[in-house]
Write a protein that holds these residues in place. Structure first.
Motif, PDB file in Angstrom:
ATOM      1  N   ARG A  74       0.874  -1.073  -0.044  1.00 55.71           N
ATOM      2  CA  ARG A  74       0.022  -0.085   0.141  1.00 55.71           C
ATOM      3  C   ARG A  74       1.005   1.235   0.039  1.00 55.71           C
ATOM      4  O   ARG A  74       1.581   1.246   0.800  1.00 55.71           O
ATOM      5  CB  ARG A  74      -1.039  -0.086   1.514  1.00 55.71           C
ATOM      6  CG  ARG A  74      -1.819  -1.322   1.435  1.00 55.71           C
ATOM      7  CD  ARG A  74      -2.669  -1.164   2.537  1.00 55.71           C
ATOM      8  NE  ARG A  74      -1.803  -1.527   3.798  1.00 55.71           N
ATOM      9  CZ  ARG A  74      -2.288  -1.767   5.049  1.00 55.71           C
ATOM     10  NH1 ARG A  74      -3.301  -1.522   5.372  1.00 55.71           N
ATOM     11  NH2 ARG A  74      -1.254  -1.912   5.966  1.00 55.71           N
ATOM     12  N   ASP A 119       0.561  -1.064   8.538  1.00 54.40           N
ATOM     13  CA  ASP A 119      -0.664  -1.020   9.561  1.00 54.40           C
ATOM     14  C   ASP A 119      -0.381  -0.133  10.642  1.00 54.40           C
ATOM     15  O   ASP A 119      -1.256   0.781  11.103  1.00 54.40           O
ATOM     16  CB  ASP A 119      -0.846  -2.510   9.970  1.00 54.40           C
ATOM     17  CG  ASP A 119      -1.329  -3.534   9.180  1.00 54.40           C
ATOM     18  OD1 ASP A 119      -2.058  -2.963   8.202  1.00 54.40           O
ATOM     19  OD2 ASP A 119      -1.581  -4.727   9.441  1.00 54.40           O
ATOM     20  N   GLU A 165      -0.685   3.560   9.353  1.00 52.80           N
ATOM     21  CA  GLU A 165      -2.254   3.828   9.069  1.00 52.80           C
ATOM     22  C   GLU A 165      -2.762   3.990  10.529  1.00 52.80           C
ATOM     23  O   GLU A 165      -3.560   5.117  10.551  1.00 52.80           O
ATOM     24  CB  GLU A 165      -3.041   2.588   8.214  1.00 52.80           C
ATOM     25  CG  GLU A 165      -2.585   2.703   6.744  1.00 52.80           C
ATOM     26  CD  GLU A 165      -3.516   2.113   5.884  1.00 52.80           C
ATOM     27  OE1 GLU A 165      -4.842   2.573   6.035  1.00 52.80           O
ATOM     28  OE2 GLU A 165      -3.271   1.408   5.099  1.00 52.80           O
ATOM     29  N   ARG A 173     -10.614  -0.890   2.414  1.00 58.45           N
ATOM     30  CA  ARG A 173      -9.738  -1.852   3.415  1.00 58.45           C
ATOM     31  C   ARG A 173     -10.635  -2.903   3.476  1.00 58.45           C
ATOM     32  O   ARG A 173     -10.095  -4.142   3.767  1.00 58.45           O
ATOM     33  CB  ARG A 173      -9.627  -1.080   4.787  1.00 58.45           C
ATOM     34  CG  ARG A 173      -8.536  -0.104   4.981  1.00 58.45           C
ATOM     35  CD  ARG A 173      -8.650   0.432   6.463  1.00 58.45           C
ATOM     36  NE  ARG A 173      -7.477   1.368   6.622  1.00 58.45           N
ATOM     37  CZ  ARG A 173      -7.314   2.009   7.595  1.00 58.45           C
ATOM     38  NH1 ARG A 173      -8.211   2.153   8.640  1.00 58.45           N
ATOM     39  NH2 ARG A 173      -6.205   3.040   7.766  1.00 58.45           N
TER      40      ARG A 173
END
Length: 340
Positions: free
Chosen positions: A4, A192, A195, A233
């Motif tokens: 990502r 992760d 984010e 997501r």
């Protein structure tokens, strides 16, 4: 596993520092290539209002540094892995020496990795936490991979495998494959953690915007991008719960429609580039609906679809992960352009 590209903290409200491509090259595991969702997160501002959950100013600077390096380095590393796995058919055993086509790997910029290693080491000194641990593990695994890829790239780009019957290629494979697997694991953990921190900034700013200005365009743009991020997501994964995704899609559509209606009534206040963002939001809406329908109705891919599900063409398949991801990335880019 997925890669990502994360939107960075920008210099003005909602501006970001993303790279993002629409290439949709897959990431791979060390055993087999798998489709990846190359996803950006919704734009966030430089500073957040005072709130218990929001990072400090130094924390925002650190987060921006982490995101900038991630965006610059991560995609190319995954593309290199995908390139290698595309012709090494068995990643457990490595090259057989009988391959009809040998693509080698894509280079990874080891100099830029070294720069990010240095900046990460400095950033991690300020109130280290889970994000810093993930950042250190990520950049160290990438540095190891970069060194091995550089050696392998030289070997394959010079066609040296034609002179030693793949002897060195076979010897290089085990440590190379192990480094690829480790990097992908650390990449997922790091993205992760980024984010999670990025969301804190976005949520705090959204709350403050709504409190100070009401549901005007700055808030509505940020809110619809937040809903778009939540939606990707879910539906960017290979499998998901269709009912949950339908709810997230409805929330995204509601915010998008509210923003469109607001601009229609207040066209003089619309930011430059809104028309592009509106078009991108419609394309994302359409791709998201296709993706949800495919999973909800359990529609299998046709033989023609399966032939297209590969880097460079998978985005053309209705209801595919790659198509919705491409539409989402273009939505992010359109949003970013409004504030450049």
């Amino acid at each position: 596993m997925r890669t990502r590209t994360l939107a960075g903290l920008g210099l003005v409200l909602l501006a970001t520092a993303c790279s993002k491509n629409t290439d949709n090259a897959p990431a791979t595991t060390a055993t087999q290539p798998v489709a990846a969702s190359q996803v950006q997160v919704a734009p966030v501002p430089v500073t957040a209002p005072a709130a218990a959950s929001a990072p400090t100013a130094s924390g925002s600077d650190k987060l921006q540094d982490y995101i900038a390096c991630y965006n610059q380095l991560d995609r190319n590393a995954h593309r290199s892995i995908a390139r290698y796995a595309s012709w090494v058919k068995n990643m457990e055993t490595g090259p057989s020496g009988k391959e009809n086509v040998v693509y080698g790997l894509y280079k990874i910029d080891v100099d830029e990795i070294a720069k990010c290693q240095a900046s990460f080491a400095q950033a991690g000194k300020a109130a280290p936490g889970k994000l810093d641990v993930a950042a250190t593990a990520y950049i160290n695994s990438l540095a190891e991979l970069g060194t091995l890829v550089a050696d392998a790239d030289q070997y394959y780009s010079r066609d040296n495998y034609k002179d030693d019957a793949f002897a060195k290629g076979k010897k290089m494979h085990a440590p190379l494959a192990a480094a690829m697997k480790l990097f992908e694991e650390k990449s997922n953990v790091f993205s992760d953690e980024i984010e999670a921190e990025n969301d804190k900034v976005l949520d705090a700013e959204m709350q403050q915007l709504e409190k100070n200005e009401g549901r005007q365009l700055p808030y509505l743009q940020m809110a619809l991008m937040s809903k778009a991020k939540h939606l990707i997501r879910l539906i960017g994964e290979e499998k998901f719960d269709a009912a949950t995704a339908a709810k997230a899609l409805a929330e995204y559509e509601s915010l998008t429609d509210e923003a469109i209606a607001y601009v229609k009534k207040n066209s003089e206040s619309a930011a430059s580039g809104w028309s592009s963002l509106e078009r991108a939001s419609e394309e994302y809406r359409k791709a998201a609906k296709e993706r949800v329908r495919r999973i909800r109705d359990k529609v299998p891919y046709s033989e023609g679809d399966k032939m297209m599900l590969k880097p460079g063409s998978a985005w053309m398949v209705e209801g595919s992960q790659e198509k919705v991801t491409k539409a989402y990335n273009e939505l992010i880019e359109a949003s970013n352009r409004m504030h450049r």
